[in-house]
Design an enzyme around this catalytic site. Structure first.
Site: not given
Ligand code: PA5
Length: 490
Positions: A305, A348, A456
């Site tokens: 990410e 494995h 989203k």
């Molecule tokens: O790293 C990030 O920003 C995302 O993975 C969020 O943690 C995830 O989308 C969850 O978001 P939120 O805490 O707003 O529900």
């Protein structure tokens, strides 16, 4: 305290040859970029408004005040003594670090055996998927009167967490009655989002209902374990201060621009050279430990990410502060692809491909030197007889390294003396600094996740949510998925 060892030998040409290994000249070649990246990060780290604006406040988390920790510890102890089970709801950064801590720092099978819990509650995780099968089993089998709920969402808007919380809240209300809110803690943004709004409403009616903790400003989900995860540590009886001390020690160890004195920078620089010069876009993270499996999963999210980005980062000044925007004239589509594996289980499985598949990956091992309860094999009447598991595991890890090296496959090994709160906090922070630094070397914003918005928006559009910008809804309307029947086999 014993030191963590970072062994980078097998990333270099003296181990795996010049075609795939990094040379001293490669290191010399990247040093200038390392210096620039270091200077840039240092400037941001030293300015609190920049840290907050740009999402780098996590760098301060190891140094939280004694009072903050005490408040969280007290709340954790109170929850822990008042219930038999906790449901922790959250996804992505609001889940993975906490789950990783649970698996690494609580005993294996913690939920199953009372004797392992020392009077602390069972801890279940949900809200990290939209699969109804898990939550329904949980709610059918837990007693709402004996269950506490911790809902974690920085934005307070995330579909998975929101849906799960709505279901769990209704279940609590039905089972407990009007005071059910006293069995809920929310961890969310201090001032914005639906969850914060809800907390404020409930708190104004009953200060013991919907108590809350803040996700600090400038701390993004995947960098937030040392913020949002502290309540969980407290509830599970894991020493918060030890985790933070480990992270603080790593912050100290990774403060210099000299690559040979900074393991996080060295790791990021080597991975960048491997990726950009040696054709290694795949990153396998492979702890030789069952308990670190979810720590590897946490790193997968951190890397994917943070660094998987379409556009290059453009640095501008806004209102007197540094700001980062996506440079739409520079499509880069970068980011190594992380894969989580574990030894010896995946020897494995994925290991066959690691050794004989494309030479397009690096493998990062995490090795543990000592185990709490070692077991010695007996009664096999062969080479296994009398061998401790820890020894077998160590030989298996060394053998895997050797096999990779023989096939000129780059790999490196991080060795921790034991899995303890201190060393776990340290490796977590190591990967956070390394990832932030790798982002600098790649020239991308490591602290946003615009790519996640696509799915989203599509979901919101399909569910009929208002307020979607016209350009986005038009894009969805005009570009439906193409489903030709002839390509669907039944
Ligand atoms: O790293 C990030 O920003 C995302 O993975 C969020 O943690 C995830 O989308 C969850 O978001 P939120 O805490 O707003 O529900």
């Amino acid at each position: 305290m014993e030191k963590i060892k970072f062994d980078f030998n097998n990333m270099f040409s003296h181990s795996i040859g010049k075609s795939h290994g990094v040379t001293d000249a490669d290191i010399k070649g990247i040093q200038k970029r390392v210096n620039t990246a270091h200077k840039h990060l240092k400037t941001i780290f030293s300015n609190s408004q920049d840290r907050i604006n740009l999402g780098l406040e996590w760098v301060k988390l190891p140094f939280q005040s004694k009072e903050t920790i005490e408040t969280i510890q007290n709340l954790g102890d109170e929850i822990s003594s008042s219930c038999g089970s906790v449901i922790s709801l959250g996804i992505g950064g609001s889940y993975l670090g906490i789950k990783a801590a649970q698996e690494a720092l609580s005993p294996a099978y913690y939920n199953e055996f009372k004797s392992l819990r020392n009077g602390r509650p069972r801890i279940y995780f949900d809200g990290n998927n939209l699969d109804p099968d898990t939550l329904s089993v949980l709610l059918k089998n837990l007693n709402p009167r004996e269950t506490f709920v911790v809902v974690i969402s920085k934005s307070g808007e995330t579909t998975e967490t929101k849906a799960a919380f709505a279901v769990v809240e209704a279940w609590l209300r039905r089972g407990v009655g009007p005071t059910y809110g006293r069995q809920i803690v929310a961890i969310t943004d201090p001032s914005s989002g639906m969850l914060r709004k809800r907390v404020d409403q409930e708190q104004s009616k009953d200060p013991l209902s919907f108590r809350s903790l803040d996700v600090l400003k400038g701390v993004g989900g995947r960098f937030s374990e040392l913020n949002i995860g502290l309540l969980h540590l407290a509830m599970a009886g894991i020493k918060i201060q030890e985790v933070l001390d480990g992270a603080a020690s790593m912050a100290k160890c990774c403060g210099e621009s000299n690559l040979r004195k900074n393991p996080a920078y060295m790791y990021a620089a080597l991975q960048t050279i491997m990726y950009k010069k040696k054709g290694k876009p795949i990153a396998i993270i492979m702890p030789f430990s069952e308990r670190l499996k979810y720590t590897a999963d946490w790193y997968v999210q951190l890397l994917a990410e943070s660094l998987g980005k379409k556009y290059s980062r453009k640095i501008i000044r806004k209102d007197g502060y540094e700001a980062w925007i996506a440079d739409r004239s520079k499509v880069v589509n970068v980011g190594r692809t992380p894969i989580s594996a574990r030894g010896t289980n995946d020897l494995h499985s994925i290991q066959q491909n690691n050794i004989e598949g494309e030479n397009d990956k690096t493998v990062t091992f995490i090795k543990v030197e000592r185990f709490k309860d070692d077991i010695t094999v007996s009664g096999t009447g062969d080479i296994l007889d009398g061998r401790p598991y820890s020894k077998l595991l160590a030989i298996a890890q060394e053998a895997t390294e050797w096999a990779l090296v023989r096939e000129t496959r780059p790999n490196c090994t991080i060795t921790i003396p034991e899995i303890s709160p201190y060393y776990w906090g340290a490796i977590l922070f190591f990967f956070e600094i390394a990832t932030a630094f790798e982002g600098e070397l790649l020239g991308v914003n490591a602290f946003d996740q615009p790519g996640v918005e696509g799915y989203k928006n599509y979901m919101y559009y399909k569910l009929g949510r208002g307020g979607i910008p016209e350009a986005i809804s038009d894009n969805i309307k005009n570009n439906p998925l193409i489903k030709k029947n002839k390509y669907i086999l039944r």
